[in-house]
Design an enzyme around this catalytic site. Sequence first.
Site, PDB file in Angstrom:
ATOM      1  N   LYS A  11       0.818  -1.216   0.000  1.00 46.36           N
ATOM      2  CA  LYS A  11       0.000   0.000   0.000  1.00 46.36           C
ATOM      3  C   LYS A  11       0.861   1.279   0.000  1.00 46.36           C
ATOM      4  O   LYS A  11       2.070   1.221   0.250  1.00 46.36           O
ATOM      5  CB  LYS A  11      -0.949  -0.045   1.205  1.00 46.36           C
ATOM      6  N   TYR A  51     -12.304  -2.346  -4.026  1.00 49.80           N
ATOM      7  CA  TYR A  51     -12.855  -2.497  -2.678  1.00 49.80           C
ATOM      8  C   TYR A  51     -14.384  -2.419  -2.675  1.00 49.80           C
ATOM      9  O   TYR A  51     -14.982  -2.067  -1.658  1.00 49.80           O
ATOM     10  CB  TYR A  51     -12.254  -1.443  -1.744  1.00 49.80           C
ATOM     11  N   ASN A 114      -2.117   0.471   6.592  1.00 52.02           N
ATOM     12  CA  ASN A 114      -1.660  -0.797   7.179  1.00 52.02           C
ATOM     13  C   ASN A 114      -0.800  -1.644   6.241  1.00 52.02           C
ATOM     14  O   ASN A 114      -0.790  -2.874   6.322  1.00 52.02           O
ATOM     15  CB  ASN A 114      -2.849  -1.582   7.754  1.00 52.02           C
ATOM     16  N   HIS A 117      -2.176  -5.394   1.510  1.00 53.24           N
ATOM     17  CA  HIS A 117      -3.442  -6.102   1.301  1.00 53.24           C
ATOM     18  C   HIS A 117      -3.122  -7.518   0.869  1.00 53.24           C
ATOM     19  O   HIS A 117      -2.161  -7.731   0.132  1.00 53.24           O
ATOM     20  CB  HIS A 117      -4.274  -5.437   0.179  1.00 53.24           C
ATOM     21  N   GLU A 128      -9.495 -10.760  -7.731  1.00 55.17           N
ATOM     22  CA  GLU A 128      -8.541  -9.651  -7.545  1.00 55.17           C
ATOM     23  C   GLU A 128      -7.380  -9.736  -8.534  1.00 55.17           C
ATOM     24  O   GLU A 128      -6.933  -8.719  -9.069  1.00 55.17           O
ATOM     25  CB  GLU A 128      -8.037  -9.642  -6.104  1.00 55.17           C
TER      26      GLU A 128
HETATM   27  P1  RTP Z   1      -7.063  -6.061   3.246  1.00 55.43           P
HETATM   28  O1  RTP Z   1      -8.384  -6.366   2.549  1.00 55.43           O
HETATM   29  O2  RTP Z   1      -6.532  -4.673   2.917  1.00 55.43           O
HETATM   30  O3  RTP Z   1      -6.051  -7.132   3.016  1.00 55.43           O
HETATM   31  O4  RTP Z   1      -7.295  -6.027   4.806  1.00 55.43           O
HETATM   32  P2  RTP Z   1      -8.178  -6.989   5.693  1.00 55.43           P
HETATM   33  O5  RTP Z   1      -8.729  -8.112   4.883  1.00 55.43           O
HETATM   34  O6  RTP Z   1      -7.342  -7.328   6.889  1.00 55.43           O
HETATM   35  O7  RTP Z   1      -9.360  -6.008   6.136  1.00 55.43           O
HETATM   36  P3  RTP Z   1     -10.781  -5.728   5.450  1.00 55.43           P
HETATM   37  O8  RTP Z   1     -11.821  -5.979   6.468  1.00 55.43           O
HETATM   38  O9  RTP Z   1     -10.882  -6.430   4.131  1.00 55.43           O
HETATM   39  O10 RTP Z   1     -10.722  -4.159   5.203  1.00 55.43           O
HETATM   40  C1  RTP Z   1     -10.050  -3.631   4.096  1.00 55.43           C
HETATM   41  C2  RTP Z   1      -9.209  -2.457   4.534  1.00 55.43           C
HETATM   42  O11 RTP Z   1     -10.071  -1.423   5.003  1.00 55.43           O
HETATM   43  C3  RTP Z   1      -9.442  -0.744   6.076  1.00 55.43           C
HETATM   44  N1  RTP Z   1     -10.275  -0.833   7.262  1.00 55.43           N
HETATM   45  N2  RTP Z   1     -10.488   0.177   8.025  1.00 55.43           N
HETATM   46  N3  RTP Z   1     -11.357   1.851  10.110  1.00 55.43           N
HETATM   47  C4  RTP Z   1     -11.748   0.583  10.088  1.00 55.43           C
HETATM   48  O12 RTP Z   1     -12.465   0.101  10.944  1.00 55.43           O
HETATM   49  C5  RTP Z   1     -11.274  -0.243   9.011  1.00 55.43           C
HETATM   50  N4  RTP Z   1     -11.559  -1.511   8.853  1.00 55.43           N
HETATM   51  C6  RTP Z   1     -10.918  -1.885   7.717  1.00 55.43           C
HETATM   52  C7  RTP Z   1      -8.109  -1.390   6.330  1.00 55.43           C
HETATM   53  O13 RTP Z   1      -7.104  -0.638   5.681  1.00 55.43           O
HETATM   54  C8  RTP Z   1      -8.260  -2.755   5.698  1.00 55.43           C
HETATM   55  O14 RTP Z   1      -7.018  -3.258   5.306  1.00 55.43           O
HETATM   56 MG    MG Z   2      -9.813  -7.807   3.081  1.00 52.78          MG
END
Ligand code: RTP
Ligand code: MG
Length: 142
Positions: A11, A51, A114, A117, A128
């Site tokens: 990222k 997204y 963070n 991804h 994806e």
């Molecule tokens: P990613 O898709 O980026 O690999 O991350 P992830 O599966 O661990 O998390 P996901 O639930 O898919 O959320 C995608 C991205 O959205 C941001 N996020 N912000 N502020 C919040 O509560 C929140 N929750 C998620 C994060 O950058 C996350 O990587």
């Molecule tokens: Mg995710």
Amino acid sequence: MAVQRTFSIIKPDAVAKNVVGKIVSRFESNGLKVVASRMKHLSRQEAEGFYGVHRERPFFKDLVEFMISGPVVLQVLEGEDAIAKNRALMGATDPKKAEAGTIRADFAESIDANAVHGSDAPETAAIEIAYFFPACEVYAGR
Ligand code: RTP
Ligand code: MG
């Protein structure tokens, strides 16, 4: 476990911090091979589409703004159990909750910025990968 492919994004925060090589090195030293790679500054439309599953979530707007704040590195990683392995290497979404030694614990700033991804399931990995790479730009890992 079979050989899988997963989709990874390094990222904008991690690219800005100049830790692309350190992150790719974690993939490589843990049995994941880079089989496609491209640097790109995503358009708003690309980030919103990528997204799309999160469109109704409260963090969607901030997520898109962040993802288009600078260039990213798009990659396909291949290896045994690649999807779960990459998720384990990444650590929890919120770096404050990420296990020590994971990419997010070591390089991420916040739940928004963070660092990486990674796809969360075979179905999403396939979608994806195809979103960013035509099949002819993904190379056989072995
Ligand atoms: P990613 O898709 O980026 O690999 O991350 P992830 O599966 O661990 O998390 P996901 O639930 O898919 O959320 C995608 C991205 O959205 C941001 N996020 N912000 N502020 C919040 O509560 C929140 N929750 C998620 C994060 O950058 C996350 O990587
Ligand atoms: Mg995710």
